[in-house]
Design a protein around this motif. Structure first.
Motif, PDB file in Angstrom:
ATOM      1  N   THR A 212      12.985  38.835   2.112  1.00 54.88           N
ATOM      2  CA  THR A 212      11.674  39.298   1.891  1.00 54.88           C
ATOM      3  C   THR A 212      10.871  38.688   0.831  1.00 54.88           C
ATOM      4  OG1 THR A 212      12.069  41.584   2.971  1.00 54.88           O
ATOM      5  CG2 THR A 212      10.231  41.371   1.596  1.00 54.88           C
ATOM      6  N   ASP A 213      11.663  38.723  -0.408  1.00 52.43           N
ATOM      7  CA  ASP A 213      11.123  38.090  -1.539  1.00 52.43           C
ATOM      8  C   ASP A 213      10.838  36.530  -1.539  1.00 52.43           C
ATOM      9  OD1 ASP A 213      10.965  40.508  -2.699  1.00 52.43           O
ATOM     10  OD2 ASP A 213      12.700  40.092  -3.901  1.00 52.43           O
ATOM     11  N   ILE A 214      11.784  35.716  -0.799  1.00 48.61           N
ATOM     12  CA  ILE A 214      11.614  34.269  -0.506  1.00 48.61           C
ATOM     13  C   ILE A 214      10.324  34.118   0.130  1.00 48.61           C
ATOM     14  CG2 ILE A 214      12.711  32.264   0.385  1.00 48.61           C
ATOM     15  CD1 ILE A 214      14.024  32.911  -1.999  1.00 48.61           C
ATOM     16  N   GLN A 215      10.308  34.933   1.453  1.00 47.72           N
ATOM     17  CA  GLN A 215       8.916  34.791   2.079  1.00 47.72           C
ATOM     18  C   GLN A 215       7.827  35.124   1.328  1.00 47.72           C
ATOM     19  OE1 GLN A 215       9.115  36.658   6.063  1.00 47.72           O
ATOM     20  NE2 GLN A 215      11.286  36.858   5.984  1.00 47.72           N
ATOM     21  N   LEU A 216       7.994  36.065   0.478  1.00 46.46           N
ATOM     22  CA  LEU A 216       6.591  36.190  -0.458  1.00 46.46           C
ATOM     23  C   LEU A 216       6.383  35.204  -1.236  1.00 46.46           C
ATOM     24  CD1 LEU A 216       4.757  38.792  -0.584  1.00 46.46           C
ATOM     25  CD2 LEU A 216       6.439  39.474  -2.551  1.00 46.46           C
ATOM     26  N   LEU A 217       7.434  34.600  -1.933  1.00 47.36           N
ATOM     27  CA  LEU A 217       7.092  33.401  -2.923  1.00 47.36           C
ATOM     28  C   LEU A 217       6.595  32.102  -2.005  1.00 47.36           C
ATOM     29  CD1 LEU A 217      10.452  33.457  -5.160  1.00 47.36           C
ATOM     30  CD2 LEU A 217       7.830  34.184  -5.919  1.00 47.36           C
ATOM     31  N   ARG A 218       7.082  31.989  -0.857  1.00 47.15           N
ATOM     32  CA  ARG A 218       6.617  30.920   0.176  1.00 47.15           C
ATOM     33  C   ARG A 218       5.286  30.933   0.302  1.00 47.15           C
ATOM     34  NH1 ARG A 218       9.915  31.619   3.949  1.00 47.15           N
ATOM     35  NH2 ARG A 218      11.709  30.392   2.889  1.00 47.15           N
ATOM     36  N   TRP A 219       4.706  32.214   0.490  1.00 42.48           N
ATOM     37  CA  TRP A 219       3.598  32.625   0.891  1.00 42.48           C
ATOM     38  C   TRP A 219       2.557  32.515  -0.332  1.00 42.48           C
ATOM     39  CZ3 TRP A 219       0.179  36.607  -0.815  1.00 42.48           C
ATOM     40  CH2 TRP A 219      -1.124  36.918  -0.540  1.00 42.48           C
ATOM     41  N   ALA A 220       2.994  32.765  -1.471  1.00 42.74           N
ATOM     42  CA  ALA A 220       2.213  32.709  -2.593  1.00 42.74           C
ATOM     43  C   ALA A 220       2.109  31.103  -2.876  1.00 42.74           C
ATOM     44  CB  ALA A 220       2.844  33.334  -3.794  1.00 42.74           C
ATOM     45  N   ALA A 221       3.133  30.363  -2.867  1.00 36.50           N
ATOM     46  CA  ALA A 221       2.964  28.978  -3.016  1.00 36.50           C
ATOM     47  C   ALA A 221       1.905  28.294  -1.968  1.00 36.50           C
ATOM     48  CB  ALA A 221       4.320  28.353  -2.684  1.00 36.50           C
ATOM     49  N   HIS A 222       1.689  28.835  -0.858  1.00 34.50           N
ATOM     50  CA  HIS A 222       0.843  28.123  -0.098  1.00 34.50           C
ATOM     51  C   HIS A 222      -0.532  28.619  -0.486  1.00 34.50           C
ATOM     52  CE1 HIS A 222       3.680  26.403   2.530  1.00 34.50           C
ATOM     53  NE2 HIS A 222       4.368  27.448   3.226  1.00 34.50           N
ATOM     54  N   VAL A 223      -0.719  29.918  -0.752  1.00 32.47           N
ATOM     55  CA  VAL A 223      -2.084  30.390  -1.279  1.00 32.47           C
ATOM     56  C   VAL A 223      -2.390  29.463  -2.338  1.00 32.47           C
ATOM     57  CG1 VAL A 223      -3.263  32.364  -1.857  1.00 32.47           C
ATOM     58  CG2 VAL A 223      -1.698  32.718  -0.125  1.00 32.47           C
ATOM     59  N   LEU A 224      -1.552  29.488  -3.225  1.00 31.42           N
ATOM     60  CA  LEU A 224      -1.748  28.762  -4.515  1.00 31.42           C
ATOM     61  C   LEU A 224      -2.284  27.397  -4.373  1.00 31.42           C
ATOM     62  CD1 LEU A 224      -2.091  29.137  -7.761  1.00 31.42           C
ATOM     63  CD2 LEU A 224       0.136  28.425  -7.619  1.00 31.42           C
ATOM     64  N   GLU A 230      -5.282  20.581  -6.037  1.00 30.22           N
ATOM     65  CA  GLU A 230      -4.835  19.490  -7.232  1.00 30.22           C
ATOM     66  C   GLU A 230      -3.108  19.902  -7.405  1.00 30.22           C
ATOM     67  OE1 GLU A 230      -6.997  22.658  -9.378  1.00 30.22           O
ATOM     68  OE2 GLU A 230      -7.249  21.349  -7.506  1.00 30.22           O
ATOM     69  N   LEU A 231      -2.795  20.933  -6.925  1.00 28.04           N
ATOM     70  CA  LEU A 231      -1.463  21.478  -7.192  1.00 28.04           C
ATOM     71  C   LEU A 231      -0.560  21.013  -6.028  1.00 28.04           C
ATOM     72  CD1 LEU A 231      -1.824  24.864  -8.952  1.00 28.04           C
ATOM     73  CD2 LEU A 231      -1.550  22.709  -9.946  1.00 28.04           C
ATOM     74  N   LYS A 232      -0.836  20.391  -4.808  1.00 23.66           N
ATOM     75  CA  LYS A 232      -0.009  19.911  -3.830  1.00 23.66           C
ATOM     76  C   LYS A 232       1.136  19.231  -4.350  1.00 23.66           C
ATOM     77  CE  LYS A 232      -3.256  21.123  -0.263  1.00 23.66           C
ATOM     78  NZ  LYS A 232      -3.916  20.522   1.011  1.00 23.66           N
ATOM     79  N   TRP A 233       0.747  18.179  -4.964  1.00 20.78           N
ATOM     80  CA  TRP A 233       1.939  17.129  -5.633  1.00 20.78           C
ATOM     81  C   TRP A 233       3.151  17.922  -6.191  1.00 20.78           C
ATOM     82  CZ3 TRP A 233       3.763  16.584 -10.602  1.00 20.78           C
ATOM     83  CH2 TRP A 233       3.104  17.344 -11.671  1.00 20.78           C
ATOM     84  N   LEU A 234       3.015  19.282  -6.555  1.00 17.82           N
ATOM     85  CA  LEU A 234       4.184  19.885  -6.934  1.00 17.82           C
ATOM     86  C   LEU A 234       5.074  20.257  -5.771  1.00 17.82           C
ATOM     87  CD1 LEU A 234       2.622  22.126  -9.716  1.00 17.82           C
ATOM     88  CD2 LEU A 234       3.865  20.064 -10.142  1.00 17.82           C
ATOM     89  N   ALA A 235       4.540  20.096  -4.624  1.00 15.36           N
ATOM     90  CA  ALA A 235       5.441  20.906  -3.386  1.00 15.36           C
ATOM     91  C   ALA A 235       6.105  22.224  -3.614  1.00 15.36           C
ATOM     92  CB  ALA A 235       6.433  19.593  -3.086  1.00 15.36           C
ATOM     93  N   MET A 236       5.231  23.029  -3.985  1.00 12.72           N
ATOM     94  CA  MET A 236       6.005  24.227  -4.469  1.00 12.72           C
ATOM     95  C   MET A 236       6.446  24.916  -3.319  1.00 12.72           C
ATOM     96  SD  MET A 236       3.011  25.854  -7.134  1.00 12.72           S
ATOM     97  CE  MET A 236       1.653  25.620  -5.948  1.00 12.72           C
ATOM     98  N   GLY A 237       5.998  24.914  -2.103  1.00 11.81           N
ATOM     99  CA  GLY A 237       6.594  25.429  -0.927  1.00 11.81           C
ATOM    100  C   GLY A 237       7.981  24.696  -0.681  1.00 11.81           C
ATOM    101  N   ASP A 238       8.298  23.370  -0.787  1.00 11.76           N
ATOM    102  CA  ASP A 238       9.708  22.836  -0.704  1.00 11.76           C
ATOM    103  C   ASP A 238      10.543  23.331  -1.976  1.00 11.76           C
ATOM    104  OD1 ASP A 238       8.641  21.589   1.377  1.00 11.76           O
ATOM    105  OD2 ASP A 238       8.437  19.617   0.246  1.00 11.76           O
ATOM    106  N   ALA A 239       9.877  23.781  -3.011  1.00 11.29           N
ATOM    107  CA  ALA A 239      10.653  24.168  -4.214  1.00 11.29           C
ATOM    108  C   ALA A 239      11.139  25.436  -3.951  1.00 11.29           C
ATOM    109  CB  ALA A 239       9.713  24.123  -5.499  1.00 11.29           C
ATOM    110  N   VAL A 240      10.379  26.271  -3.298  1.00  6.75           N
ATOM    111  CA  VAL A 240      10.767  27.917  -2.903  1.00  6.75           C
ATOM    112  C   VAL A 240      11.920  27.807  -2.107  1.00  6.75           C
ATOM    113  CG1 VAL A 240       9.913  29.842  -1.864  1.00  6.75           C
ATOM    114  CG2 VAL A 240       8.480  28.523  -3.654  1.00  6.75           C
TER     115      VAL A 240
END
Length: 384
Positions: A212-224, A230-240
């Protein structure tokens, strides 16, 4: 006596009931209600009252059914866990958002569960990104995660490993709790031996919260990323996703047992520069229970706060560097969670009870649930 007659219009001269009935008919017509033919006024009024009461009951029943359907939909909706979890985290993080102090943030991280505790443990080592005060606060979660004795843990461990007797609670992390224990076993000659062991038991709620928490972090990364492209280069979804994959490995203690055996084989000589090195021996392991040797000494985070001779500190420093270099450049198998709470340092005291600068420190590596096997390409890159 005499009577006076006054000429009045015919509609006024009608009986009162007829006038009232006519007005009710006009009202029903204005409300687009069907006319009540052939019924006197009082009977029509009673009929209207019963009709309104029926409509009220129908409305109440419809509201109840709609609420029931909504509640049932939430209960069977696959995303209901995210909704409830988000509400809980909102309550937990509100005080930290209001107070804006490191201790409030650490309290919120600890109350949020294993994923956020592990995230805080890793972030505490990034002093290049965060303030020293915040890193020191989050660093407490390396060793001071709240834990308590749970009878079901003791029963599960003793049922999983024959001859095991679980004792007092030693401590705990975000994934598991560690107890002292005694392990009885029969030797080759038939005599019974008793060993002092460490019993690691996985927290049962971790399995439920992790996904549940991993899904929540993934959703938060996509929203951000959507709010700030300009933050897409960080690839936060892949990092999560990568962060979640490594966390899931820690849920199965059999994987950690295999990693410990691999590290024990890699450091079978028992020596690195300026120090001895050890890896706890694994006696038994299941998916949620692991029994190992007890680690000697104190954690590295405690060691650096103690009074030790300069030579001893230098020996430990050199040994830790040599240990990491051997993992990367020689063995190709790296401990992926080697924070100060997972390194134990033992220094033999001198005869006078004081720590001797000539004693050879002993380094013990624990909590090897996360490990990385380097491929040939990565190893050649690291050595170039």
């Amino acid at each position: 006596s005499f009577q006076v007659f006054v000429a009045v219009p015919p509609q006024v001269a009608q009986p009162y009931e007829q006038i009232l009935c006519a007005r009710r008919v006009q009202h029903r017509a204005a409300m687009h209600l069907p006319p009540v033919a052939g019924m006197p006024g009082p009977q029509a009024e009673r009929r209207r009252r019963r009709t309104r009461k029926a409509f009220g009951c129908c409305a109440a029943l419809s509201t109840f059914l709609a609420a029931s359907v909504l509640l049932f939909g939430l209960l069977i909706w696959p995303g209901r866990a995210l909704l409830f979890r988000s509400g809980f985290l909102l309550l937990v993080w509100t005080p930290a958002a209001v107070k804006r102090r490191p201790e409030a943030l650490v309290t919120a991280l600890e109350a949020s569960g294993p994923v956020f505790i592990k995230l805080a443990q890793w972030l505490s080592t990034r002093r290049d990104l965060l303030s020293d005060e915040l890193c020191d606060g989050m660093g407490q979660l390396h060793e001071r995660v709240s834990c308590s004795v749970r009878p079901e843990d003791i029963r599960r461990a003793e049922a999983s490993v024959p001859g095991l007797e679980v004792g007092k609670l030693l401590g705990g992390g975000c994934i598991a709790q560690v107890y002292a224990g005694k392990l009885r076993s029969n030797s080759t000659w038939g005599s019974e031996t008793t060993l002092s062991v460490a019993v690691k038991v996985r927290r049962e709620e971790v399995v439920r919260l992790m996904d549940t928490d991993i899904q929540l972090l993934r959703w938060a990364a996509h929203v951000l990323e959507w709010l700030k492209p300009e933050l897409k280069w960080l690839a936060m979804g892949d990092a999560v996703d990568s962060f979640g994959w490594y966390l899931v490995q820690q849920l199965d203690l059999r994987i950690e047992a295999d990693n410990l055996r691999q590290f024990a084989n890699d450091f079978r000589s028992g020596r690195v520069r300026e120090a001895r090195i050890a890896v706890p021996r694994v006696f038994a392991s299941t998916e949620s229970v692991m029994v190992t040797e007890l680690a000697e000494g104190v954690s590295l985070s405690t060691f650096i706060k103690e009074e030790h001779a300069g030579r001893v500190r230098h020996q430990v420093f050199v040994a830790l560097i040599d240990t990491m270099a051997r993992m990367i450049l020689v063995n190709g198998f790296i401990h992926g969670d080697l924070h100060p709470g997972n390194i134990f340092i033992s220094v033999a005291p001198s005869d006078g009870g004081l720590l001797s600068s000539a004693s050879l420190p002993k380094i013990t590596l624990i909590d090897a649930g996360i490990a990385v096997q380097m491929d040939d390409e990565l190893r050649s890159f690291a050595m170039s």
